[in-house]
Structures are given as C-alpha cells and as structure tokens.
Design a protein around this motif. Structure first.
Motif, PDB file in Angstrom:
ATOM      1  N   GLU A 259       0.819  -1.207   0.000  1.00  0.00           N
ATOM      2  CA  GLU A 259       0.000   0.000   0.000  1.00  0.00           C
ATOM      3  C   GLU A 259       0.860   1.266   0.000  1.00  0.00           C
ATOM      4  O   GLU A 259       1.764   1.407   0.807  1.00  0.00           O
ATOM      5  N   ASP A 260       0.568   2.150  -0.945  1.00  0.00           N
ATOM      6  CA  ASP A 260       1.213   3.462  -0.967  1.00  0.00           C
ATOM      7  C   ASP A 260       0.089   4.500  -0.885  1.00  0.00           C
ATOM      8  O   ASP A 260      -0.499   4.865  -1.893  1.00  0.00           O
ATOM      9  N   SER A 261      -0.218   4.934   0.335  1.00  0.00           N
ATOM     10  CA  SER A 261      -1.414   5.760   0.574  1.00  0.00           C
ATOM     11  C   SER A 261      -1.151   7.238   0.277  1.00  0.00           C
ATOM     12  O   SER A 261      -0.018   7.650   0.059  1.00  0.00           O
ATOM     13  N   TYR A 262      -2.224   8.045   0.322  1.00  0.00           N
ATOM     14  CA  TYR A 262      -2.088   9.513   0.183  1.00  0.00           C
ATOM     15  C   TYR A 262      -1.171  10.057   1.255  1.00  0.00           C
ATOM     16  O   TYR A 262      -0.409  10.980   1.043  1.00  0.00           O
ATOM     17  N   ARG A 263      -1.300   9.471   2.469  1.00  0.00           N
ATOM     18  CA  ARG A 263      -0.464   9.926   3.582  1.00  0.00           C
ATOM     19  C   ARG A 263       1.027   9.701   3.259  1.00  0.00           C
ATOM     20  O   ARG A 263       1.855  10.583   3.418  1.00  0.00           O
ATOM     21  N   HIS A 264       1.321   8.505   2.766  1.00  0.00           N
ATOM     22  CA  HIS A 264       2.717   8.203   2.393  1.00  0.00           C
ATOM     23  C   HIS A 264       3.215   9.176   1.317  1.00  0.00           C
ATOM     24  O   HIS A 264       4.346   9.677   1.395  1.00  0.00           O
ATOM     25  N   LYS A 265       2.347   9.425   0.329  1.00  0.00           N
ATOM     26  CA  LYS A 265       2.763  10.306  -0.782  1.00  0.00           C
ATOM     27  C   LYS A 265       3.022  11.718  -0.260  1.00  0.00           C
ATOM     28  O   LYS A 265       3.978  12.378  -0.677  1.00  0.00           O
ATOM     29  N   GLY A 266       2.167  12.170   0.668  1.00  0.00           N
ATOM     30  CA  GLY A 266       2.343  13.491   1.277  1.00  0.00           C
ATOM     31  C   GLY A 266       3.642  13.554   2.076  1.00  0.00           C
ATOM     32  O   GLY A 266       4.384  14.533   2.001  1.00  0.00           O
ATOM     33  N   GLN A 267       3.917  12.486   2.817  1.00  0.00           N
ATOM     34  CA  GLN A 267       5.165  12.439   3.614  1.00  0.00           C
ATOM     35  C   GLN A 267       6.387  12.482   2.698  1.00  0.00           C
ATOM     36  O   GLN A 267       7.400  13.091   3.006  1.00  0.00           O
ATOM     37  N   ARG A 268       6.241  11.829   1.534  1.00  0.00           N
ATOM     38  CA  ARG A 268       7.365  11.814   0.581  1.00  0.00           C
ATOM     39  C   ARG A 268       7.612  13.209   0.006  1.00  0.00           C
ATOM     40  O   ARG A 268       8.751  13.630  -0.145  1.00  0.00           O
ATOM     41  N   ARG A 269       6.523  13.918  -0.288  1.00  0.00           N
ATOM     42  CA  ARG A 269       6.688  15.293  -0.812  1.00  0.00           C
ATOM     43  C   ARG A 269       7.399  16.164   0.225  1.00  0.00           C
ATOM     44  O   ARG A 269       8.244  16.989  -0.112  1.00  0.00           O
ATOM     45  N   GLU A 270       7.039  15.971   1.513  1.00  0.00           N
ATOM     46  CA  GLU A 270       7.689  16.756   2.586  1.00  0.00           C
ATOM     47  C   GLU A 270       9.179  16.404   2.665  1.00  0.00           C
ATOM     48  O   GLU A 270      10.022  17.266   2.855  1.00  0.00           O
ATOM     49  N   LEU A 271       9.477  15.117   2.542  1.00  0.00           N
ATOM     50  CA  LEU A 271      10.874  14.665   2.583  1.00  0.00           C
ATOM     51  C   LEU A 271      11.672  15.319   1.443  1.00  0.00           C
ATOM     52  O   LEU A 271      12.796  15.788   1.639  1.00  0.00           O
ATOM     53  N   VAL A 272      11.064  15.363   0.254  1.00  0.00           N
ATOM     54  CA  VAL A 272      11.743  15.974  -0.898  1.00  0.00           C
ATOM     55  C   VAL A 272      12.017  17.454  -0.619  1.00  0.00           C
ATOM     56  O   VAL A 272      13.099  17.957  -0.944  1.00  0.00           O
TER      57      VAL A 272
ATOM     58  N   PRO B 298       8.430   4.547  -2.960  1.00  0.00           N
ATOM     59  CA  PRO B 298       7.939   4.432  -1.585  1.00  0.00           C
ATOM     60  C   PRO B 298       9.013   3.839  -0.657  1.00  0.00           C
ATOM     61  O   PRO B 298       9.290   2.642  -0.698  1.00  0.00           O
ATOM     62  N   ARG B 299       9.636   4.698   0.155  1.00  0.00           N
ATOM     63  CA  ARG B 299      10.732   4.223   1.025  1.00  0.00           C
ATOM     64  C   ARG B 299      10.205   3.285   2.098  1.00  0.00           C
ATOM     65  O   ARG B 299      10.936   2.423   2.582  1.00  0.00           O
ATOM     66  N   HIS B 300       8.922   3.422   2.466  1.00  0.00           N
ATOM     67  CA  HIS B 300       8.397   2.553   3.530  1.00  0.00           C
ATOM     68  C   HIS B 300       8.339   1.085   3.097  1.00  0.00           C
ATOM     69  O   HIS B 300       8.309   0.199   3.937  1.00  0.00           O
ATOM     70  N   PHE B 301       8.357   0.818   1.780  1.00  0.00           N
ATOM     71  CA  PHE B 301       8.391  -0.570   1.303  1.00  0.00           C
ATOM     72  C   PHE B 301       9.667  -1.283   1.774  1.00  0.00           C
ATOM     73  O   PHE B 301       9.713  -2.495   1.846  1.00  0.00           O
ATOM     74  N   PHE B 302      10.717  -0.497   2.028  1.00  0.00           N
ATOM     75  CA  PHE B 302      12.043  -1.060   2.318  1.00  0.00           C
ATOM     76  C   PHE B 302      12.282  -1.229   3.821  1.00  0.00           C
ATOM     77  O   PHE B 302      13.384  -1.559   4.233  1.00  0.00           O
TER      78      PHE B 302
ATOM     79  N   LEU C  64       9.350  -0.432  12.011  1.00  0.00           N
ATOM     80  CA  LEU C  64      10.006   0.878  11.834  1.00  0.00           C
ATOM     81  C   LEU C  64       9.366   1.708  10.720  1.00  0.00           C
ATOM     82  O   LEU C  64       9.768   2.842  10.470  1.00  0.00           O
ATOM     83  N   GLY C  65       8.349   1.135  10.074  1.00  0.00           N
ATOM     84  CA  GLY C  65       7.754   1.738   8.875  1.00  0.00           C
ATOM     85  C   GLY C  65       7.306   3.183   9.063  1.00  0.00           C
ATOM     86  O   GLY C  65       7.398   3.991   8.131  1.00  0.00           O
ATOM     87  N   SER C  66       6.853   3.527  10.275  1.00  0.00           N
ATOM     88  CA  SER C  66       6.346   4.889  10.499  1.00  0.00           C
ATOM     89  C   SER C  66       7.472   5.928  10.450  1.00  0.00           C
ATOM     90  O   SER C  66       7.214   7.124  10.409  1.00  0.00           O
ATOM     91  N   HIS C  67       8.729   5.457  10.483  1.00  0.00           N
ATOM     92  CA  HIS C  67       9.873   6.381  10.439  1.00  0.00           C
ATOM     93  C   HIS C  67      10.433   6.559   9.014  1.00  0.00           C
ATOM     94  O   HIS C  67      11.409   7.267   8.822  1.00  0.00           O
ATOM     95  N   ALA C  68       9.807   5.900   8.036  1.00  0.00           N
ATOM     96  CA  ALA C  68      10.423   5.800   6.699  1.00  0.00           C
ATOM     97  C   ALA C  68      10.666   7.155   6.043  1.00  0.00           C
ATOM     98  O   ALA C  68      11.553   7.280   5.211  1.00  0.00           O
ATOM     99  N   TYR C  69       9.866   8.176   6.410  1.00  0.00           N
ATOM    100  CA  TYR C  69      10.026   9.468   5.733  1.00  0.00           C
ATOM    101  C   TYR C  69      10.748  10.503   6.594  1.00  0.00           C
ATOM    102  O   TYR C  69      10.697  11.697   6.316  1.00  0.00           O
TER     103      TYR C  69
END
Ligand code: SAM
Length: 218
Positions: free
Chosen positions: A5-18, A39-43, A48-53
């Motif tokens: 799953e790559d949710s809207y929340r994950h995508k938003g977190q990724r934009r913030e990381l960028v 999606p870094r959380h896949f890795f 620990l997934g909640s820390h991926a971003y």
C-alpha cells in the motif's frame, strides 16, 4: 508484482521529505523526482515503517543500515546518471539506493557481502518488479566480470580508494566513494579523464558502515 500500500499519507510524507532534501542543497530534479516516486516505507520492517520518511538512516538487520535519504540523493547527484549508464553499486543493503538508480534509467549491477541481506533484498526487489543485476561477494574488488562501468557507487565507508574500482571505470567514468576512518568519511568523486589521468573532488563528511573485504577494512 508484490502488492504494497502506498497511501495519500505516504505520498504526502514523501513530498515533505523531498522539500527537506531540496532545502539541504540537492538541485537535480531527476534525483528529487526519483525520491518522490519510490515508496521508502516498502524497504522497512513494519515495526520501523512509520519512520520511513524521516531524513535518517535506519537499521535493516545484519548490523546494516538503509542510508539517509539526503545521503542517497547526494551520492546520486554526484554520479550524474544518464539513462543507459552501466552502474556498479557496492553495498546493496535494502535495495533502496539501487532502485533509485534504476528509476533514473541506469543498468544497475549491485553487489552485497552479507548473504542473508543479499538473499532477502534480491527476492524482495524481484517481487516488487524492480529488476537489478544482483551479485553476492566482496565488492571492494569491484566486479571484474561485468567491467567496465560508466559509474561506480560505494555505499559503505572505505579506508582508501580501491585500485580495482579505478581500473574498472570507463574513460569519462565517475566513482563516488566515502573515504576515511571507521566513524567518519569524506565523500569523494573521482573522474577518469583518460587511461592515466584521474581527478578527485572532495565534499562534506558522512558516517557510513564500514566497507569490508580485501580492499576495504579487514
Ligand atoms: N545502499 C544501501 C541501501 O540503499 O540500503 C545501503 C547500504 S549500507 C549503508 C552498506 C552495505 O554495504 C551493507 O549492506 C554492507 O553489508 C555492504 N558491504 C560492506 N562491505 C561490502 C563489500 N566489501 N562488498 C559488498 N557489500 C559490502
């Protein structure tokens, strides 16, 4: 293809990381796009997934780490990847960095020294549909069977620049490698200008796990 799953929340977190990485000085839009895409959380392990971003390195088992996103972006920017480049990555680890190189259009050959990590990451990336060329062994000697390479990236801290890696670069090729002691290393970019001429640029300090092996730490 593995379904994750790559949710809207994950995508938003990724934009913030960028945004964070951009503020720290990364300018290459293709590199920033790749970080935004993958999606870094896949890795990560679920625990620990909640820390991926977060812009931090994290443990991935076997005493190893997934590099900090800024570090991944910094090393990738230095490599100046062009689609079709034949790239050797030393230290497959989680497979995240190798996947970023793949997204940028490189033909990625990646070598890992820890058997458990090698097996796990190869299986996982194949399921994810990210097809890299995987090798198990001591990458401090490079990968003579596949040389020469356009680019070589070392994702562990080396005591010196291994001679084998310089030999396995094409003329015009680039080697990015952190070199120093076991705790801190300076990022270096070496460019092979001709068969006999290498130029070296030095950048800031980083802290990588050690590059082991015959041309690394014993
Ligand atoms: N690139 C990885 C990623 O995206 O997750 C992070 C790599 S981690 C910082 C460094 C990796 O280098 C570890 O997985 C370690 O086992 C590996 N390594 C250390 N010495 C090595 C060697 N001689 N050959 C290949 N891999 C090595």
């Amino acid at each position: 293809m593995l379904k994750l799953e790559d949710s809207y929340r994950h995508k938003g977190q990724r934009r913030e990381l960028v945004k964070i990485i951009r503020k720290k000085g990364i300018k290459d839009e293709a590199v920033l796009d790749a970080i935004n895409t993958l999606p870094r959380h896949f890795f990560f392990d679920t625990a620990l997934g909640s820390h991926a971003y977060e812009d931090k390195a994290f443990p991935i088992g076997e005493g190893q780490t997934i590099s900090q996103p800024y570090t991944v972006a910094f090393q990738t920017e230095l490599l100046q990847i062009k689609p079709g480049d034949k790239v050797l990555e030393i230290g497959t680890g989680s497979g995240y960095q190798g996947s970023i190189l793949h997204i940028l259009g490189a033909e990625v050959h990646t070598i890992e020294y820890q058997k458990k990590l090698f097996d796990r990451t190869k299986k996982f990336l194949n399921k994810l549909g990210i097809h890299l060329h995987f090798y198990f062994g001591d990458g401090s000697q490079g990968l003579p069977s596949q040389a020469p390479f356009d680019k070589i990236l070392v994702t562990a801290g080396a005591p010196v620049v291994p001679n084998s890696l310089l030999k396995q670069l094409k003329v015009g090729g680039i080697l990015v490698i952190p070199v120093g002691d076991r705790n801190t290393q300076k990022m270096l970019r070496l460019t092979k200008k001709s068969a006999t001429k290498i130029t070296q640029e030095e950048f800031s300090n980083f802290a990588f796990v050690p590059l082991l092996g015959s041309e690394g730490w014993k």
